[in-house]
Design a protein around this motif. Structure first.
Motif, mmCIF file in Angstrom:
data_model
loop_
_atom_site.group_PDB
_atom_site.id
_atom_site.type_symbol
_atom_site.label_atom_id
_atom_site.label_comp_id
_atom_site.label_asym_id
_atom_site.label_seq_id
_atom_site.Cartn_x
_atom_site.Cartn_y
_atom_site.Cartn_z
ATOM 1 N N PHE A 72 -15.098 -15.056 22.101
ATOM 2 C CA PHE A 72 -15.625 -15.941 21.051
ATOM 3 C C PHE A 72 -14.533 -16.918 20.630
ATOM 4 C CE2 PHE A 72 -19.421 -13.507 18.989
ATOM 5 C CZ PHE A 72 -19.956 -13.289 20.238
ATOM 6 N N CYS A 74 -14.036 -18.344 17.204
ATOM 7 C CA CYS A 74 -14.155 -18.607 15.757
ATOM 8 C C CYS A 74 -12.931 -19.422 15.315
ATOM 9 C CB CYS A 74 -14.205 -17.283 14.998
ATOM 10 S SG CYS A 74 -15.438 -16.142 15.645
ATOM 11 N N CYS A 77 -9.722 -17.946 13.534
ATOM 12 C CA CYS A 77 -9.133 -16.700 14.043
ATOM 13 C C CYS A 77 -8.027 -16.970 15.056
ATOM 14 C CB CYS A 77 -10.233 -15.853 14.679
ATOM 15 S SG CYS A 77 -9.599 -14.326 15.381
ATOM 16 N N ASN A 79 -7.015 -15.055 17.246
ATOM 17 C CA ASN A 79 -7.316 -14.433 18.538
ATOM 18 C C ASN A 79 -8.438 -15.132 19.299
ATOM 19 O OD1 ASN A 79 -5.435 -12.424 17.903
ATOM 20 N ND2 ASN A 79 -6.972 -11.360 16.673
ATOM 21 N N GLY A 116 -10.892 -7.742 19.448
ATOM 22 C CA GLY A 116 -11.534 -8.963 19.909
ATOM 23 C C GLY A 116 -12.642 -8.551 20.873
ATOM 24 N N ILE A 117 -13.475 -9.483 21.248
ATOM 25 C CA ILE A 117 -14.604 -9.119 22.109
ATOM 26 C C ILE A 117 -14.237 -9.403 23.568
ATOM 27 C CG2 ILE A 117 -17.032 -9.605 22.620
ATOM 28 C CD1 ILE A 117 -17.317 -10.252 19.623
HETATM 29 S S1 SF4 Z 1 -11.675 -11.650 17.298
HETATM 30 FE FE1 SF4 Z 1 -13.515 -11.719 16.023
HETATM 31 S S2 SF4 Z 1 -13.128 -13.359 14.521
HETATM 32 FE FE2 SF4 Z 1 -11.651 -13.595 16.248
HETATM 33 S S3 SF4 Z 1 -12.599 -15.052 17.654
HETATM 34 FE FE3 SF4 Z 1 -13.137 -12.999 18.333
HETATM 35 S S4 SF4 Z 1 -15.105 -12.563 17.340
HETATM 36 FE FE4 SF4 Z 1 -14.206 -14.327 16.264
#
Ligand code: SF4
Length: 416
Positions: A72, A74, A77, A79, A116-117
């Motif tokens: 992702f 975001c 963030c 990360n 993280g994903i």
């Molecule tokens: S770790 Fe969580 S908040 Fe950060 S980019 Fe990935 S999904 Fe978004």
């Protein structure tokens, strides 16, 4: 991803976890943990934070991410996919081994695990659940486990997390729908709140089953919590207070955590350049307390905010700001007033109010009796009537303010 040893991974993934406030970290001197080193450090650098257990005990947790890689993006963030940070990833068994090792050495009493994903929400959730499952089932681990769950993951996986964890949390991330759409476009408020709703039902079912059958398995016995980032979008304090109250009511949350946005390296252009004052985060925690323990309605707390900006004052706590704004409710007679009015007196908390109610059954209370129950009798004097005391300065907000608001040096001390 470069080959890293466990200690290097720990340094990266403990540092990456510091942005998550939702395990009520306390005792850490500062957010930036780059200065501290060492696995056993109970301050910065070792990935150990302090949290409060439901019974009020302060416990140390190993607070880490499984990985700081993420598919992702975001904006807020560090990360996020497009961020230029050093990446690392633990295997589930590495986290299990680290937790057992730290626990065995008495460094920690539990684990806070987020991630993280990687690949997909389901794959990531499986890995998180596997850590908790292995700790509980393979190693009979009885310590505290707090798992961050992923709202987009299969509900069955999220449910499994609750079977092994003491507490679960799902972050709402931003206080407003528009903020979430703008800063975390891959996330959906509907999915986040849907996951929180399912978790609420599962926790209630688990608690019901335990009441009926003592052998029923525990399910997230410490409930669920969430976190909101403050100052990354245009949400006012009044918006944040209203959203938090709605989340408490609809999802029976144990806590809403407020995390002041921290500027990150290579930040996206849509983010503010400066962090909000840390005092803003503190005022939001105080307003949260007013609703949960002092009986204020969210609109009442919102009324303490500046009508033009919707922001709570930074130079005094919101309870005092409310009292100054609604002077007609004061002074309160400590020998007669009901509990709900005593709780509105600046400087008195639930414990002090309980002592007043107890003591006044036997005698009339004097100002010095009340003074013994509070840190600052000066702050309280203009708002109370006691056996030997009736305030003469029932002036307006402007005149009272210098008498009761904290001094500039006190505020600076807090900010430091
Ligand atoms: S770790 Fe969580 S908040 Fe950060 S980019 Fe990935 S999904 Fe978004």
């Amino acid at each position: 991803m470069a080959q890293l040893d466990i200690s290097e991974k720990l340094t990266i993934l403990a540092d990456a976890a510091k942005y998550d406030a939702s395990c009520s970290s306390s005792g850490a001197k500062k957010r930036d943990s780059r200065g501290g080193k060492g696995m056993g450090s109970t301050m910065e650098g070792g990935g150990i934070c302090h949290a409060y257990a439901p019974d009020g005990r302060c416990i140390s947790l190993l607070k880490i991410l499984l990985t700081n890689s993420c598919v992702f993006d975001c904006h807020y963030c560090i990360n996020r996919k497009s961020s230029n940070v050093r990446r690392a990833r633990f295997t589930a068994q590495e986290v299990v081994a680290l937790t057992l090792d730290f626990y065995g050495r008495n460094y920690i009493e539990g684990l806070f695990l987020s991630s993280g994903i990687i690949r997909s929400p389901d794959y990531t959730m499986e890995q998180i659940v596997e850590v908790a499952r292995s700790l509980r089932e393979d190693h009979d681990f009885r310590g505290y486990i707090h798992l961050k769950t992923i709202p987009d993951a299969d509900p069955e996986l999220v449910r499994k997390a609750g079977c092994h964890a003491d507490r679960v949390s799902i972050n709402v991330e931003l206080p407003t729908t528009s903020g979430l759409k703008r800063l975390a476009p891959e996330k959906s408020e509907t999915r986040i709140e849907g996951a929180m709703g399912s978790m609420r039902h599962a926790i209630e079912d688990g608690a019901d089953a335990r009441k009926r059958y003592r052998s029923a398995p525990l399910f997230a016995p410490s409930g669920q919590s969430t976190q909101m980032i403050v100052g990354a979008d245009a949400a006012t304090d009044r918006d944040i207070v209203a959203r938090a109250a709605s989340l408490y009511g609809r999802f029976d949350l144990k806590r809403v955590y407020y995390s002041a946005f921290s500027p990150i390296p290579d930040a996206s252009a849509v983010l503010p350049l400066k962090r909000p004052p840390l005092m803003r985060e503190h005022r939001l925690y105080q307003s949260d307390w007013m609703i949960r323990f002092y009986g204020y309605q969210p609109e009442e707390v919102g009324a303490a905010a500046d009508p033009a900006t919707g922001m709570l004052p930074l130079d005094m706590d919101p309870k005092l700001a409310w009292a100054l704004k609604f002077r007609d409710h004061f002074p309160v007679d400590v020998n007669r007033a009901p509990r709900e009015m005593l709780l509105r007196i600046p400087g008195l908390g639930p414990k002090a109010v309980a002592s007043i109610l107890d003591a006044r059954r036997c005698r009339r209370l004097r100002l010095e009796d009340i003074g013994r129950l509070t840190v600052s009798v000066k702050k309280l004097r203009p708002f109370v009537i006691a056996e030997d005391w009736r305030p003469t300065i029932l002036a307006d907000r402007a005149e009272l303010r210098p008498l009761v608001a904290p001094r500039r040096e006190q505020l600076e001390l807090f900010a430091a």
